[in-house]
Design a protein around this motif. Structure first.
Motif, PDB file in Angstrom:
ATOM      1  N   LEU A   1       0.924  -1.334   0.147  1.00 46.94           N
ATOM      2  CA  LEU A   1       0.028   0.067  -0.108  1.00 46.94           C
ATOM      3  C   LEU A   1       0.660   1.268  -0.190  1.00 46.94           C
ATOM      4  O   LEU A   1       0.477   2.156  -0.638  1.00 46.94           O
ATOM      5  CB  LEU A   1      -0.783  -0.087   1.097  1.00 46.94           C
ATOM      6  N   PRO A   2       1.782   1.523   0.822  1.00 42.76           N
ATOM      7  CA  PRO A   2       2.631   2.704   0.636  1.00 42.76           C
ATOM      8  C   PRO A   2       3.279   2.697  -0.800  1.00 42.76           C
ATOM      9  O   PRO A   2       3.403   3.955  -1.135  1.00 42.76           O
ATOM     10  CB  PRO A   2       3.718   2.213   1.650  1.00 42.76           C
ATOM     11  N   TRP A   3       3.864   1.608  -1.167  1.00 43.45           N
ATOM     12  CA  TRP A   3       4.373   1.704  -2.670  1.00 43.45           C
ATOM     13  C   TRP A   3       3.124   2.315  -3.569  1.00 43.45           C
ATOM     14  O   TRP A   3       3.363   3.356  -4.378  1.00 43.45           O
ATOM     15  CB  TRP A   3       4.734   0.623  -2.897  1.00 43.45           C
ATOM     16  N   ILE A   4       1.880   1.774  -3.560  1.00 41.78           N
ATOM     17  CA  ILE A   4       0.824   2.174  -4.376  1.00 41.78           C
ATOM     18  C   ILE A   4       0.721   3.671  -4.116  1.00 41.78           C
ATOM     19  O   ILE A   4       0.502   4.429  -4.913  1.00 41.78           O
ATOM     20  CB  ILE A   4      -0.427   1.592  -4.301  1.00 41.78           C
ATOM     21  N   TRP A   5       0.553   3.932  -2.744  1.00 38.54           N
ATOM     22  CA  TRP A   5       0.252   5.466  -2.463  1.00 38.54           C
ATOM     23  C   TRP A   5       1.391   6.520  -2.986  1.00 38.54           C
ATOM     24  O   TRP A   5       0.895   7.277  -3.567  1.00 38.54           O
ATOM     25  CB  TRP A   5       0.219   5.441  -0.931  1.00 38.54           C
ATOM     26  N   THR A   6       2.622   6.132  -2.845  1.00 39.07           N
ATOM     27  CA  THR A   6       3.494   6.854  -3.483  1.00 39.07           C
ATOM     28  C   THR A   6       3.693   6.974  -4.885  1.00 39.07           C
ATOM     29  O   THR A   6       3.852   8.097  -5.528  1.00 39.07           O
ATOM     30  CB  THR A   6       5.069   6.556  -2.858  1.00 39.07           C
ATOM     31  N   GLN A   7       3.311   5.846  -5.651  1.00 39.40           N
ATOM     32  CA  GLN A   7       3.455   5.787  -6.998  1.00 39.40           C
ATOM     33  C   GLN A   7       2.217   6.748  -7.646  1.00 39.40           C
ATOM     34  O   GLN A   7       2.510   7.224  -8.583  1.00 39.40           O
ATOM     35  CB  GLN A   7       3.477   4.418  -7.354  1.00 39.40           C
ATOM     36  N   ALA A   8       1.101   6.573  -7.133  1.00 40.39           N
ATOM     37  CA  ALA A   8      -0.150   7.254  -7.563  1.00 40.39           C
ATOM     38  C   ALA A   8       0.017   8.591  -7.247  1.00 40.39           C
ATOM     39  O   ALA A   8      -0.792   9.238  -8.152  1.00 40.39           O
ATOM     40  CB  ALA A   8      -1.493   6.411  -7.090  1.00 40.39           C
ATOM     41  N   PHE A   9       0.338   8.950  -6.219  1.00 40.13           N
ATOM     42  CA  PHE A   9      -0.050  10.393  -5.705  1.00 40.13           C
ATOM     43  C   PHE A   9       1.471  11.343  -5.727  1.00 40.13           C
ATOM     44  O   PHE A   9       1.289  12.415  -5.065  1.00 40.13           O
ATOM     45  CB  PHE A   9      -0.663  10.613  -4.347  1.00 40.13           C
ATOM     46  N   GLY A  10       2.394  10.482  -5.710  1.00 35.57           N
ATOM     47  CA  GLY A  10       3.645  11.320  -5.766  1.00 35.57           C
ATOM     48  C   GLY A  10       3.960  11.628  -4.412  1.00 35.57           C
ATOM     49  O   GLY A  10       4.966  12.622  -4.225  1.00 35.57           O
ATOM     50  N   ALA A  11       3.744  11.051  -3.411  1.00 36.06           N
ATOM     51  CA  ALA A  11       3.893  11.438  -1.816  1.00 36.06           C
ATOM     52  C   ALA A  11       5.195  10.854  -1.672  1.00 36.06           C
ATOM     53  O   ALA A  11       5.852  10.105  -2.319  1.00 36.06           O
ATOM     54  CB  ALA A  11       2.835  10.815  -0.909  1.00 36.06           C
ATOM     55  N   ASP A  12       5.807  11.437  -0.384  1.00 36.51           N
ATOM     56  CA  ASP A  12       7.113  10.827  -0.001  1.00 36.51           C
ATOM     57  C   ASP A  12       6.924   9.484   0.616  1.00 36.51           C
ATOM     58  O   ASP A  12       5.962   9.187   1.121  1.00 36.51           O
ATOM     59  CB  ASP A  12       7.554  11.854   0.939  1.00 36.51           C
ATOM     60  N   TRP A  13       8.131   8.765   0.355  1.00 33.40           N
ATOM     61  CA  TRP A  13       8.148   7.456   0.845  1.00 33.40           C
ATOM     62  C   TRP A  13       9.520   7.302   1.794  1.00 33.40           C
ATOM     63  O   TRP A  13      10.378   7.819   1.406  1.00 33.40           O
ATOM     64  CB  TRP A  13       8.032   6.423  -0.295  1.00 33.40           C
ATOM     65  N   ASP A  14       9.308   6.177   2.567  1.00 37.13           N
ATOM     66  CA  ASP A  14      10.314   5.992   3.450  1.00 37.13           C
ATOM     67  C   ASP A  14      11.207   4.851   3.153  1.00 37.13           C
ATOM     68  O   ASP A  14      10.538   3.901   2.196  1.00 37.13           O
ATOM     69  CB  ASP A  14       9.957   5.581   4.713  1.00 37.13           C
TER      70      ASP A  14
END
Length: 594
Positions: free
Chosen positions: A311-324
């Motif tokens: 889910l974090p991968w999808i979140w950052t990939q889809a919305f361009g958010a920062d990732w850890d």
């Protein structure tokens, strides 16, 4: 397999690939030209040869059974041959269309066609690349072919497997939650011990070693997860104070003036001297670590893989958010994190069916009754079943006496009185004497029929002559429902065991028809590992409960005499499944009483 043999088999695979490719092209051309039956069937010998060849290479049988070939079409009342909605004067076209449908609808034919399509491509990709390890490449192609040929599960089977995997994962999650609760209960137990032994609040000590029994009993009930058996409660009977004639209460060798102190000390003696108490305490302390590790690994893997990586991968990939770099990536790579998350979820749902059996065995190791307690319960059960057998035998004798007195005996007395009247009327009224003779004959036949029924109720002749399976089949013929009997025995059972099993099945069939309204009943008889197992399944209304009638309790008492059991599963709406188990041995057919 030597390397040279691997090279030879690689060359053989290349030749087969060319041959299969040509055969597949011919099959396609035949299908396009309308030769449906010949196009689907002519290549089966080549596929069978490959199955036999690859089976020898793998050391196992790869044969696949096709659907049986349909018989010739039969004419109807008017002499026409029908196929679907069309009538024909002769059987030629219906037979052709029937064979087309037979070949086209066979799943084995579809698997053969798929294998023929992909086999040349797989060989051309695997064999040249795998020449340095030719034996492994050959086995890989053979194993892939075996996988392509094996029957695929249907929609119901796939749904059943998916439900089983999800259920196993949910069971692991429940066990992990139970381990967490055990940690809290262990803290309560330690606090009770500290206050009881340290500060002298002794009333807390029995509570400290019994308050978690509800959780231990719950784990005993769910110990069947993963194919295990439910564990019986191992606790000894509670000690009760005895009131003496002098007004004192006795608990073992101690006397008390008040009932309150007597009850407290009785409870203390009961829990303190029960070995199951200390086994439960050991389980409470050790199980959170064992079950937490075994059941926690798949749960944590699935949860962390889904929520920590995917889910974090999808979140950052889809919305361009920062990732850890740790929560959602592997080595700073989000794609690697996605792959790792999917793998963790797959492992999390693959492990539970493998984990549940060790958890069940671990729970049984500490929570089951000790050998001494099992012996005590067995003696108690045998004592009870012996008393039940004596009561049942006395009741059976009374029933036979009543049936003889009220039935056959009364009719025989009536025949004697009628014969006396015939003697007096023979000279004065021959016509009346003849009527009395007919009446006496009818009465004697009725008495004979009742005697036969009585003897059959004691021990049916077919049971003593033919054995249990044939006796149950004869019983099925007298049942209004459709009864199917499966199974045969390699020898004869002891006469008392045969009789108990026969009358138990008879009672179950009667209940299925009379109370359940069943239309079809299946009886399966098996003997394995010195255990006779009879399963009676009916499609009735269900809802059978031994506590609401005497018939099922009578079956339990009858089987209990031989240390047998009755397991009943009868949900509302059906079906009802009754399983009888009797420990017994088979005698040789040559030494049977038949």
């Amino acid at each position: 397999m030597t390397y040279l043999r691997g090279l030879a088999r690689s060359a053989q695979l290349l030749g087969l690939a060319v041959l299969v490719f040509c055969a597949f092209l011919v099959t396609v051309l035949m299908l396009a030209a309308g030769g449906m039956v010949f196009g689907l069937l002519w290549v089966r010998p080549l596929t069978a040869y490959c199955r036999a060849l690859f089976g020898r290479w793998l050391g196992r049988d790869l044969s696949v059974s096709y659907r049986p070939e349909p018989g010739p079409p039969q004419p109807d009342e008017e002499g026409f041959y029908r196929h679907d909605s069309q009538l024909y004067h002769g059987p030629r076209f219906p037979a052709y269309f029937q064979r087309v449908q037979w070949a086209a609808d066979d799943p084995a034919t579809h698997r053969d066609m798929a294998w023929q399509l992909w086999f040349p491509l797989v060989v051309l990709l695997v064999v040249p690349i795998g020449l340095p390890v030719a034996p492994l490449a050959v086995r890989a192609v053979a194993a892939w072919s075996a996988w392509m040929w094996r029957p695929r599960p249907g929609a119901k089977e796939r749904r059943r497997r998916t439900d089983a995997v999800l259920l196993a994962w949910a069971q692991c999650a429940a066990l992990l939650l139970s381990a967490a609760v055990q940690v809290a209960l262990l803290a309560v137990t330690l606090a009770c011990f500290l206050l009881g032994f340290g500060l002298g609040i002794v009333f807390l000590i029995p509570t400290g070693i019994t308050h978690y029994r509800w959780l231990a009993n719950l784990r005993r009930q769910v110990s069947g997860w993963g194919g295990g058996e439910r564990i019986e409660r191992p606790y000894q009977p509670m000690v009760r104070p005895q009131l003496r004639g002098d007004g004192l209460y006795r608990v073992r060798n101690s006397l008390y003036k008040t009932e309150t102190w007597a009850d407290f000390n009785a409870r203390w003696v009961w829990v303190w001297h029960d070995p199951a108490t200390w086994r439960d305490l050991l389980w409470l302390g050790a199980d959170p670590f064992v079950t937490g590790v075994l059941a926690g690994v798949p749960v944590v893997a699935a949860v962390y893989g889904a929520f920590g990586l995917v889910l974090p991968w999808i979140w950052t990939q889809a919305f361009g958010a920062d990732w850890d770099t740790w929560y959602g990536a592997v080595a700073g790579n989000r794609l690697a994190g996605l792959v790792a998350g999917v793998l963790l979820v797959a492992v999390g749902f693959w492990l539970p069916p493998k984990v549940l059996p060790p958890v069940s065995r671990w729970s049984a190791l500490l929570l089951r009754p000790t050998a001494k307690e099992q012996l005590r319960r067995r003696v108690e059960r045998l004592t009870q079943t012996r008393a039940d057998a004596v009561d049942a035998q006395a009741a059976e004798v009374r029933r036979i006496e009543r049936d003889l007195h009220d039935g056959a005996q009364a009719r025989l007395i009536s025949v004697g009185l009628t014969l006396g009247a015939i003697e007096r009327l023979m000279d004065t009224d021959p016509e009346a004497a003849r009527r009395l003779v007919a009446q006496a004959r009818e009465t004697s036949q009725t008495a004979l029929s009742e005697l036969r029924d009585l003897v059959r109720g004691i021990l049916p002749p077919v049971l003593s002559e033919r054995g249990l399976p044939d006796a149950v089949r004869a019983l099925a013929l007298d049942t209004s429902a459709e009864v199917t009997v499966h199974g045969r025995l390699a020898g004869r059972l002891a006469a008392p065991v045969e009789s108990a099993a026969y009358f138990a099945v008879s009672e179950l069939l009667a209940n299925a028809v009379r109370h359940g309204g069943a239309e079809h009943v299946t009886v399966d008889i098996r003997h394995r590992d010195a255990l006779l197992r009879i399963t009676v399944t009916d499609d009735g209304e269900g809802g059978a409960d031994p506590s609401r009638g005497t018939g099922l309790r009578g079956i339990e008492r009858r089987l209990g005499t031989f240390d047998g059991t009755l397991a009943l599963h009868s949900p509302a709406g059906g079906p009802t499944v009754a399983t009888l188990e009797l420990p017994c041995a088979l005698s040789s057919p040559k030494t049977s009483t038949s």
